[in-house]
Design a protein around this motif. Structure first.
Motif, PDB file in Angstrom:
ATOM      1  N   ASN A  10      28.040  21.442  20.374  1.00  0.00           N
ATOM      2  CA  ASN A  10      26.820  21.804  21.548  1.00  0.00           C
ATOM      3  C   ASN A  10      27.860  22.799  22.320  1.00  0.00           C
ATOM      4  O   ASN A  10      27.127  23.701  22.313  1.00  0.00           O
ATOM      5  CB  ASN A  10      26.982  20.314  21.780  1.00  0.00           C
ATOM      6  N   ILE A  11      28.659  22.423  23.016  1.00  0.00           N
ATOM      7  CA  ILE A  11      28.684  23.804  23.962  1.00  0.00           C
ATOM      8  C   ILE A  11      29.031  24.595  23.352  1.00  0.00           C
ATOM      9  O   ILE A  11      28.945  26.313  23.914  1.00  0.00           O
ATOM     10  CB  ILE A  11      30.003  23.114  25.279  1.00  0.00           C
ATOM     11  N   ASP A  31      35.573  26.093  12.192  1.00  0.00           N
ATOM     12  CA  ASP A  31      35.234  24.967  12.840  1.00  0.00           C
ATOM     13  C   ASP A  31      35.243  24.262  11.750  1.00  0.00           C
ATOM     14  O   ASP A  31      36.027  24.845  10.298  1.00  0.00           O
ATOM     15  CB  ASP A  31      33.993  24.581  13.398  1.00  0.00           C
ATOM     16  N   GLY A  90      37.151  19.023  21.977  1.00  0.00           N
ATOM     17  CA  GLY A  90      37.208  18.084  22.959  1.00  0.00           C
ATOM     18  C   GLY A  90      38.931  17.457  22.853  1.00  0.00           C
ATOM     19  O   GLY A  90      39.266  18.569  22.405  1.00  0.00           O
ATOM     20  N   GLU A 122      37.213  23.068  27.836  1.00  0.00           N
ATOM     21  CA  GLU A 122      37.767  20.762  27.932  1.00  0.00           C
ATOM     22  C   GLU A 122      36.615  20.667  29.709  1.00  0.00           C
ATOM     23  O   GLU A 122      36.981  20.892  30.491  1.00  0.00           O
ATOM     24  CB  GLU A 122      38.139  20.551  26.628  1.00  0.00           C
ATOM     25  N   ASN A 123      36.354  19.500  29.230  1.00  0.00           N
ATOM     26  CA  ASN A 123      36.120  19.145  30.470  1.00  0.00           C
ATOM     27  C   ASN A 123      37.646  17.978  31.182  1.00  0.00           C
ATOM     28  O   ASN A 123      37.993  16.646  30.558  1.00  0.00           O
ATOM     29  CB  ASN A 123      34.981  17.667  30.425  1.00  0.00           C
ATOM     30  N   ARG A 160      27.806  23.502  31.773  1.00  0.00           N
ATOM     31  CA  ARG A 160      26.168  23.302  30.649  1.00  0.00           C
ATOM     32  C   ARG A 160      26.338  22.249  30.413  1.00  0.00           C
ATOM     33  O   ARG A 160      26.867  21.063  29.309  1.00  0.00           O
ATOM     34  CB  ARG A 160      25.880  24.198  30.443  1.00  0.00           C
ATOM     35  N   VAL A 162      24.874  19.959  27.565  1.00  0.00           N
ATOM     36  CA  VAL A 162      24.195  20.129  26.285  1.00  0.00           C
ATOM     37  C   VAL A 162      24.420  19.026  25.573  1.00  0.00           C
ATOM     38  O   VAL A 162      24.991  18.968  24.581  1.00  0.00           O
ATOM     39  CB  VAL A 162      24.934  21.276  25.455  1.00  0.00           C
ATOM     40  N   ARG A 291      26.502   9.368  24.302  1.00  0.00           N
ATOM     41  CA  ARG A 291      26.821  10.646  23.987  1.00  0.00           C
ATOM     42  C   ARG A 291      28.232  11.122  25.215  1.00  0.00           C
ATOM     43  O   ARG A 291      29.253  11.258  25.176  1.00  0.00           O
ATOM     44  CB  ARG A 291      26.018  12.340  23.951  1.00  0.00           C
ATOM     45  N   ARG A 294      30.537   8.750  25.581  1.00  0.00           N
ATOM     46  CA  ARG A 294      31.966   8.695  24.721  1.00  0.00           C
ATOM     47  C   ARG A 294      33.211   9.054  25.016  1.00  0.00           C
ATOM     48  O   ARG A 294      33.748   9.297  26.165  1.00  0.00           O
ATOM     49  CB  ARG A 294      31.372  10.129  23.956  1.00  0.00           C
TER      50      ARG A 294
HETATM   51  N1  LIG Z   1      28.267  19.087  25.625  1.00  0.00           N
HETATM   52  C1  LIG Z   1      28.101  19.376  26.791  1.00  0.00           C
HETATM   53  O1  LIG Z   1      27.430  19.012  27.729  1.00  0.00           O
HETATM   54  C2  LIG Z   1      29.295  19.428  27.372  1.00  0.00           C
HETATM   55  C3  LIG Z   1      29.574  21.089  28.330  1.00  0.00           C
HETATM   56  C4  LIG Z   1      30.666  21.492  29.257  1.00  0.00           C
HETATM   57  C5  LIG Z   1      31.654  20.412  28.415  1.00  0.00           C
HETATM   58  N2  LIG Z   1      32.342  20.441  27.371  1.00  0.00           N
HETATM   59  C6  LIG Z   1      33.013  19.844  26.434  1.00  0.00           C
HETATM   60  O2  LIG Z   1      33.447  20.401  25.181  1.00  0.00           O
HETATM   61  C7  LIG Z   1      34.142  19.832  24.381  1.00  0.00           C
HETATM   62  C8  LIG Z   1      33.073  20.032  23.158  1.00  0.00           C
HETATM   63  O3  LIG Z   1      32.144  18.943  23.356  1.00  0.00           O
HETATM   64  P1  LIG Z   1      30.963  19.260  23.044  1.00  0.00           P
HETATM   65  O4  LIG Z   1      29.688  17.935  23.187  1.00  0.00           O
HETATM   66  O5  LIG Z   1      30.430  20.468  22.067  1.00  0.00           O
HETATM   67  O6  LIG Z   1      31.249  18.146  20.926  1.00  0.00           O
HETATM   68  P2  LIG Z   1      30.924  18.921  20.494  1.00  0.00           P
HETATM   69  O7  LIG Z   1      31.297  17.542  19.298  1.00  0.00           O
HETATM   70  O8  LIG Z   1      29.419  19.365  20.158  1.00  0.00           O
HETATM   71  O9  LIG Z   1      31.449  19.897  19.363  1.00  0.00           O
HETATM   72  C9  LIG Z   1      32.852  19.722  18.809  1.00  0.00           C
HETATM   73  C10 LIG Z   1      32.839  20.590  17.659  1.00  0.00           C
HETATM   74  O10 LIG Z   1      34.363  20.500  18.047  1.00  0.00           O
HETATM   75  C11 LIG Z   1      34.679  20.848  16.355  1.00  0.00           C
HETATM   76  N3  LIG Z   1      36.062  20.348  15.487  1.00  0.00           N
HETATM   77  C12 LIG Z   1      36.853  18.800  15.672  1.00  0.00           C
HETATM   78  N4  LIG Z   1      37.974  19.262  15.062  1.00  0.00           N
HETATM   79  C13 LIG Z   1      37.993  20.435  15.328  1.00  0.00           C
HETATM   80  C14 LIG Z   1      39.614  21.782  14.614  1.00  0.00           C
HETATM   81  N5  LIG Z   1      40.011  20.835  14.208  1.00  0.00           N
HETATM   82  N6  LIG Z   1      39.125  22.326  14.117  1.00  0.00           N
HETATM   83  C15 LIG Z   1      38.138  23.433  15.067  1.00  0.00           C
HETATM   84  N7  LIG Z   1      36.302  22.241  15.006  1.00  0.00           N
HETATM   85  C16 LIG Z   1      37.104  20.801  15.790  1.00  0.00           C
HETATM   86  C17 LIG Z   1      34.218  20.048  15.597  1.00  0.00           C
HETATM   87  O11 LIG Z   1      33.782  19.717  14.227  1.00  0.00           O
HETATM   88  C18 LIG Z   1      32.288  20.248  16.819  1.00  0.00           C
HETATM   89  O12 LIG Z   1      31.830  20.769  16.004  1.00  0.00           O
HETATM   90  C19 LIG Z   1      35.257  19.221  25.182  1.00  0.00           C
HETATM   91  O13 LIG Z   1      35.782  18.712  25.980  1.00  0.00           O
HETATM   92  C20 LIG Z   1      33.739  18.587  25.960  1.00  0.00           C
HETATM   93  O14 LIG Z   1      34.354  17.807  27.344  1.00  0.00           O
HETATM   94  C21 LIG Z   1      30.633  19.234  26.783  1.00  0.00           C
END
Ligand SMILES: NC(=O)c1ccc[n+]([C@@H]2O[C@H](COP(=O)([O-])OP(=O)(O)OC[C@H]3O[C@@H](n4cnc5c(N)ncnc54)[C@H](O)[C@@H]3O)[C@@H](O)[C@H]2O)c1
Ligand SMILES: O=P(O)(O)OC[C@@H](O)[C@@H](O)[C@H](O)[C@H](O)CO
Length: 384
Positions: A10-11, A31, A90, A122-123, A160, A162, A291, A294
């Motif tokens: 997502n992000i 990924d 994450g 990451e958060n 943001r 997402v 979400r 989570r």
């Molecule tokens: N979505 C939001 O609103 C948001 C905003 C700010 C920060 N974040 C932070 O960003 C991070 C990701 O969140 P997200 O919402 O995008 O999650 P998400 O699950 O949508 O994305 C995570 C991605 O990481 C990939 N992944 C997992 N293991 C992996 C590995 N070993 N190698 C490579 N890729 C791998 C997954 O396949 C997935 O595509 C988290 O730390 C979250 O706290 C999210």
């Protein structure tokens, strides 16, 4: 200019990849999701749908992807050439990607002695430092000394919303209009190449704590109270007057800590809180409470969005922050079956009680006044 970004989720696609691409970088996502990797390789482009009062579309070009296991050698070669290595996988996944980043650095030291910025988006507090610790474990002392001259790990804060995506095509991402990416320059090697929209600061703690203890604290309250009251999305839960008031109360408590600790201007902080609360009411995005809620064990951590501001509030003002405590109580009720951490937490509560769970995951010493307050709040929630 090349950026390697771990996590095309997502992000990753909806923010980091977009900003890097718009700033002129070729973005190579890494990924484990084969479908996403294949589609990015095939299309080399995706859409970001900005969903606010109006809907706007932006196109992201010059992107591709590699599979982190199957394309191992290519990942190393790209890390060896990159200007940036960023992550959004994450916090729990950072130790898993550290070995490949370490190998990439090793290769880089053989062929390219220019600076690279490795940034965990990451958060969490100190995400890049945490990643560095794990990368360093995979390098010899000699390699660490060499790498220290070229590889820096600046901490950052990213903001943001997402949501999880349900679009017709796999790669499009619907996002809120707001965004903020703050990167710390302290201990950086060389200067940071420009990225559009990024704010560079000397010291990150005031910014990451303001973000995590306002956006994510408030978000967690809506998610856990919303889940408890059986709402499906964040914006639906925000229509509940009691939840809305609880969120504002908790944000005023964390705000009191932030103002006291970092000297943020009180009026400006109120504006910041209002803006965030308004972002949670955005009905143009569908963000499920499950979400946002989570990984409740991670979110119950001592440095995370609920326990840290609650503990700091208690330490600074010798009072119980009842809004934050209600958020912690609601988190303990999060029994979403598809979330493995939620299941583990429920099992721990069954075996060790609330006090045991708070001691194990939140690091609160037995008898801490916050524990009694949480227990009272759990009992009050049960009566509702
Ligand atoms: N979505 C939001 O609103 C948001 C905003 C700010 C920060 N974040 C932070 O960003 C991070 C990701 O969140 P997200 O919402 O995008 O999650 P998400 O699950 O949508 O994305 C995570 C991605 O990481 C990939 N992944 C997992 N293991 C992996 C590995 N070993 N190698 C490579 N890729 C791998 C997954 O396949 C997935 O595509 C988290 O730390 C979250 O706290 C999210
Ligand atoms: O990503 P998490 O699980 O740490 O937190 C869930 C949400 O609060 C978070 O993803 C927000 O949407 C984001 O932090 C907004 O910038």
């Amino acid at each position: 200019m090349l950026a390697v970004h771990f996590g095309a989720g997502n992000i990753g696609r909806g923010f980091i990849g977009q900003l890097l691409s718009q700033s002129g970088y070729e973005v190579v996502f890494v990924d484990v999701n084969e479908e996403i990797v294949q589609k990015l390789q095939e299309k080399r482009h995706y859409r970001v749908i900005i969903a606010g009062e109006q809907i706007e579309e932006q196109h992201v070009y010059h992107v591709t992807a590699l599979h982190s296991v199957k394309d191992h050698e290519a990942v190393l070669q790209h890390i060896a050439r990159a200007d940036f290595v960023t992550t959004a996988v994450g916090p729990n996944v950072l130790p898993l990607i550290a070995p490949v980043i370490a190998e990439g650095i090793r290769k880089r030291l053989e062929v390219n002695r220019t600076p690279v910025h490795i940034i965990a988006c990451e958060n969490m507090i100190g995400g890049s430092s945490f990643l560095k610790e794990h990368v360093w474990k995979k390098l010899s002392e000699e390699e660490q000394t060499m790498a220290s001259q070229y590889c820096s790990f600046p901490n950052c804060a990213v903001d943001r919303i997402v949501p999880n995506q349900k679009n017709e095509d796999l790669l499009s991402v619907k996002v809120e209009p707001f965004f903020e990416w703050v990167i710390e320059t302290k201990q950086m090697i060389g200067t940071i190449p420009p990225i559009e929209g990024v704010r560079i600061v000397d010291e990150l703690p005031p910014y990451i704590e303001r973000k995590l203890f306002t956006v994510n604290t408030g978000h967690a309250l809506v998610a856990y109270l919303g889940y408890y009251k059986k709402f499906f999305t964040i914006h639906e839960a925000m229509k509940d007057e009691e939840i809305y008031a609880d969120v504002v109360k908790a944000l005023n408590e964390s705000g009191r800590v932030l103002i006291q600790k970092y000297g943020w201007n009180a009026d400006e902080h109120q504006i910041y809180i209002k803006k965030i609360v308004q972002r949670f009411t955005n009905s143009a995005i569908t963000d499920e409470v499950t979400r946002v809620g989570r990984s409740p064990i991670r979110k119950l951590g001592p440095n995370d969005r609920l326990i840290s501001p609650a503990k700091q509030y208690y330490d600074l003002f010798h009072e119980i922050p009842s809004g934050l405590v209600k958020g912690i109580a609601a988190l303990l009720q999060f029994d979403y079956q598809e979330d493995t951490e939620a299941m583990e937490l429920q099992e721990t509560i069954r075996q060790m009680g609330i006090e045991g769970a708070l001691s194990r995951y939140a690091g609160l010493e037995l008898g801490h006044p916050l524990i009694a307050a949480v227990k009272t709040e759990v009992a009050m929630l049960a009566k509702q």
